[in-house]
Design a protein around this motif. Structure first.
Motif, PDB file in Angstrom:
ATOM      1  N   SER A 110      -7.280  75.645 -91.473  1.00  0.00           N
ATOM      2  CA  SER A 110      -6.918  74.982 -92.733  1.00  0.00           C
ATOM      3  C   SER A 110      -5.643  74.154 -92.634  1.00  0.00           C
ATOM      4  N   GLY A 137      -7.255  71.739 -95.032  1.00  0.00           N
ATOM      5  CA  GLY A 137      -8.550  71.249 -94.587  1.00  0.00           C
ATOM      6  C   GLY A 137      -8.623  71.187 -93.078  1.00  0.00           C
ATOM      7  N   GLU A 138      -9.828  71.278 -92.551  1.00  0.00           N
ATOM      8  CA  GLU A 138     -10.070  71.159 -91.113  1.00  0.00           C
ATOM      9  C   GLU A 138     -10.446  69.721 -90.784  1.00  0.00           C
ATOM     10  N   VAL A 145     -12.935  65.306 -92.875  1.00  0.00           N
ATOM     11  CA  VAL A 145     -12.273  66.518 -93.375  1.00  0.00           C
ATOM     12  C   VAL A 145     -13.356  67.524 -93.717  1.00  0.00           C
ATOM     13  N   ARG A 146     -13.316  68.674 -93.081  1.00  0.00           N
ATOM     14  CA  ARG A 146     -14.383  69.663 -93.197  1.00  0.00           C
ATOM     15  C   ARG A 146     -13.926  70.874 -94.002  1.00  0.00           C
ATOM     16  N   PRO A 147     -14.877  71.557 -94.674  1.00  0.00           N
ATOM     17  CA  PRO A 147     -14.505  72.688 -95.539  1.00  0.00           C
ATOM     18  C   PRO A 147     -14.043  73.897 -94.743  1.00  0.00           C
ATOM     19  N   ALA A 151     -10.902  78.699-100.097  1.00  0.00           N
ATOM     20  CA  ALA A 151     -10.305  77.588-100.842  1.00  0.00           C
ATOM     21  C   ALA A 151      -9.714  78.054-102.170  1.00  0.00           C
ATOM     22  N   CYS A 168      -7.800  68.597-100.635  1.00  0.00           N
ATOM     23  CA  CYS A 168      -8.704  69.577-100.040  1.00  0.00           C
ATOM     24  C   CYS A 168      -9.955  68.866 -99.536  1.00  0.00           C
ATOM     25  N   PRO A 169     -10.747  69.519 -98.697  1.00  0.00           N
ATOM     26  CA  PRO A 169     -12.030  68.932 -98.289  1.00  0.00           C
ATOM     27  C   PRO A 169     -12.926  68.713 -99.499  1.00  0.00           C
ATOM     28  N   ASN A 172     -14.950  71.602-100.700  1.00  0.00           N
ATOM     29  CA  ASN A 172     -14.232  72.697-101.354  1.00  0.00           C
ATOM     30  C   ASN A 172     -13.688  72.309-102.722  1.00  0.00           C
TER      31      ASN A 172
END
Length: 545
Positions: A110, A137-138, A145-147, A151, A168-169, A172
């Motif tokens: 994250s 976020g990843e 940007v991945r979840p 969250a 945030c993603p 999410n």
């Protein structure tokens, strides 16, 4: 450029000359520092993490300090690729990223987005977020940007820090939007975040998702079994109502096909819906555990968890190298259904002693201890013997029966308030006739719980913080206050305790009194009578059951 995050961006022409490799090297603004507020999960909660980044003169080197896990250290490669994929230049200098507080381990992915933004801000390629912003976020190698898990827990931690805007993603965003007082900024790519920081336009507000029931799939919750589907079984139905009204644990013992599992599955439908804070807490736990589907709303119905009898200890109470919630925590504020209780491993059942009494479980590891909420109601079913046949039809030897019941230790059984023998119903399930449904029973349960809440408030009785004030939490030292009774009822209680055939322990006697208190509440009475105590005593198995 000054060594602060308030440094302004260079003129576009200067930036272009540097990126083109002109001028014999990087200009002074290429070196600087930034501080970004990121978020990371620890256990079932999240914590704020200050991501401090310094880009300094020196040989190319990228280091992350502050007890990062392997996943956090690998963020260096994801950030490097994502920055280049977003059309920015990755600084070929000495880069130091510090994650504060530095003495706490950091897990997960994250922090990727915060590290990337801190790097770009420190190198003068993007402005730092304004006050009141946080980021998590990843990052994918292509800049997407991945979840991530947890969250909602991160949103709770951000709100506690005074954050008003949470980047945030996009996947999410609806989960973050469940928490009032904080605005999610959904980012699909790193470029989206950089565009918001460069201009005054923010994305439109995220719509709230519909409320969810049990985790499994977004949309309307699956219907629960209704008591109207149960034919007969008045004694077991009475026990279910008592369990729902007072938050008591329940054991149903009987032959196969008697309806034990159906009765146990009806209990969540008798419980009141979760209020706002409880729904956020339960939803956050499921989010951290990865049990919340994308786009799902708040879990407003008490959860029902029914783990398989082969479930190990770590999966039941939580565990792992990085402790995560187990089935006991996923059933928090709901029902933990253990079907075929005697088939579970003894060590798995014994691990439930602490949450049965305290409503939480502590998982200790070398890196530290994590405390998970686990205020569930246990409802268990079991056969009387391996073959399960009643009376003279049973062909099990005494040794087989004793071995079968070894999983149910005395201390564990003593912690179960209501112990009920379920027999074959006198009428077939297809028989016609009026049947009381769950909604009718739930109305009586809610009325009884309102009386309990008023009593807790009026008498100043204590209960675990954040838990509903139900009779399950009544303490023996205050019994004279919460269970007023006449002389006859008091004599009966003393007789029950001295009767060796019942084998009541001190804990068992208090549980009898708590159930009697609930029986009186269902009748709308403040005084506990002889009938209430006799009823509660009927729900206790004698020694050698």
């Amino acid at each position: 450029m000054p060594d602060t995050e308030e440094a302004v961006l260079p003129a576009p022409e200067s930036r272009g000359a540097w990126e083109a490799g002109e001028g014999g090297g990087p200009p002074p603004w290429a070196f600087g520092a930034s501080t970004i507020l990121g978020l990371a999960c620890t256990g079932w909660r999240a914590m704020p993490v200050l991501v401090e980044t310094v880009v300094d003169r020196g040989l190319p080197h990228f280091v992350v300090v502050g007890l990062p896990s392997t996943a956090v250290r690998e963020a260096r490669e994801r950030v490097r690729a994502a920055v280049r994929a977003s059309g920015r230049r990755f600084p070929l200098h000495r880069i130091t990223v510090s994650l504060s507080p530095a003495d706490l381990p950091k897990e997960g992915t994250s922090l990727d987005l915060a590290v990337a933004l801190g790097l770009l801000a420190a190198s003068g390629q993007a402005p730092a977020p304004p006050p009141g912003w946080a980021v998590f976020g990843e990052l994918g190698l292509d800049g997407s940007v991945r979840p991530v898990r947890g969250a909602l827990s991160m949103a709770v931690a951000a709100r506690q820090q005074g954050v008003t805007h949470l980047v945030c993603p996009a996947a999410n965003a609806r989960e973050v939007a469940l928490l009032p007082g904080i605005r999610p900024l959904p980012a699909r790519r790193l470029d989206d975040l950089l565009d918001w920081l460069a201009g005054p336009v923010l994305p439109p507000p995220v719509p709230l998702p519909e409320a969810a029931g049990d985790p499994g799939a977004p949309g309307p919750p699956a219907p629960l079994p209704d008591l109207a589907s149960v034919r007969g079984q008045p004694w077991a139905r009475r026990a279910l109502e008592l369990a729902a009204a007072g938050g008591h644990h329940l054991l149903l013992l009987g032959p196969p096909g008697a309806g034990k599992t159906l009765l146990a599955s009806c209990l969540p439908g008798l419980l009141p819906p979760l209020d706002g804070e409880a729904a956020i807490e339960v939803t956050a736990i499921h989010s951290v555990a990865g049990q919340l589907p994308p786009g799902a709303g708040l879990i407003q119905r008490p959860p029902l968890r029914a783990p398989h009898h082969a479930t190990p200890v770590a999966a039941m109470v939580g565990g792992g190298k990085v402790p995560r919630p187990g089935e006991a925590s996923l059933a928090h504020r709901g029902v933990l259904l253990l079907d075929e209780l005697a088939e579970f491993r003894r060590e798995t059942l014994e691990a439930l002693r602490e949450p049965l009494e305290a409503g939480h479980v502590t998982v200790a590891r070398l890196a530290g201890a994590e405390r998970f909420p686990a205020a569930f109601q246990l409802v268990a079913t079991a056969n009387p013997c391996p073959c399960g046949q009643p009376g003279g039809r049973c062909h099990c030897s005494e040794r087989q029966v004793a071995r079968y019941r070894q999983a149910l230790s005395g201390p564990l059984l003593d912690r179960i308030d209501l112990q009920v023998r379920v027999r074959r119903a006198a009428l077939p399930p297809t028989a016609a006739g009026p049947r009381e449904d769950s909604r009718t029973v739930r109305e009586r349960v809610e009325a009884a719980r309102q009386l309990q809440a008023l009593r807790f408030h009026r008498l100043g009785l204590s209960h675990p913080p954040g838990q509903p004030p139900v009779n399950r939490w009544l303490e023996a030292g205050d019994a004279a206050r919460w269970a007023p009774m006449g002389p006859a009822a008091r004599r009966l209680l003393d007789t029950l305790y001295r009767d060796a055939s019942l084998g009541l322990s001190s804990r068992g006697l208090v549980k009898v009194l708590r159930v009697a208190r609930t029986a009186a509440d269902l009748e709308g009475r403040d005084e506990v009578t002889v009938d209430d105590i006799e009823l509660a005593a009927e729900f206790r198995f004698p020694p050698g059951w």
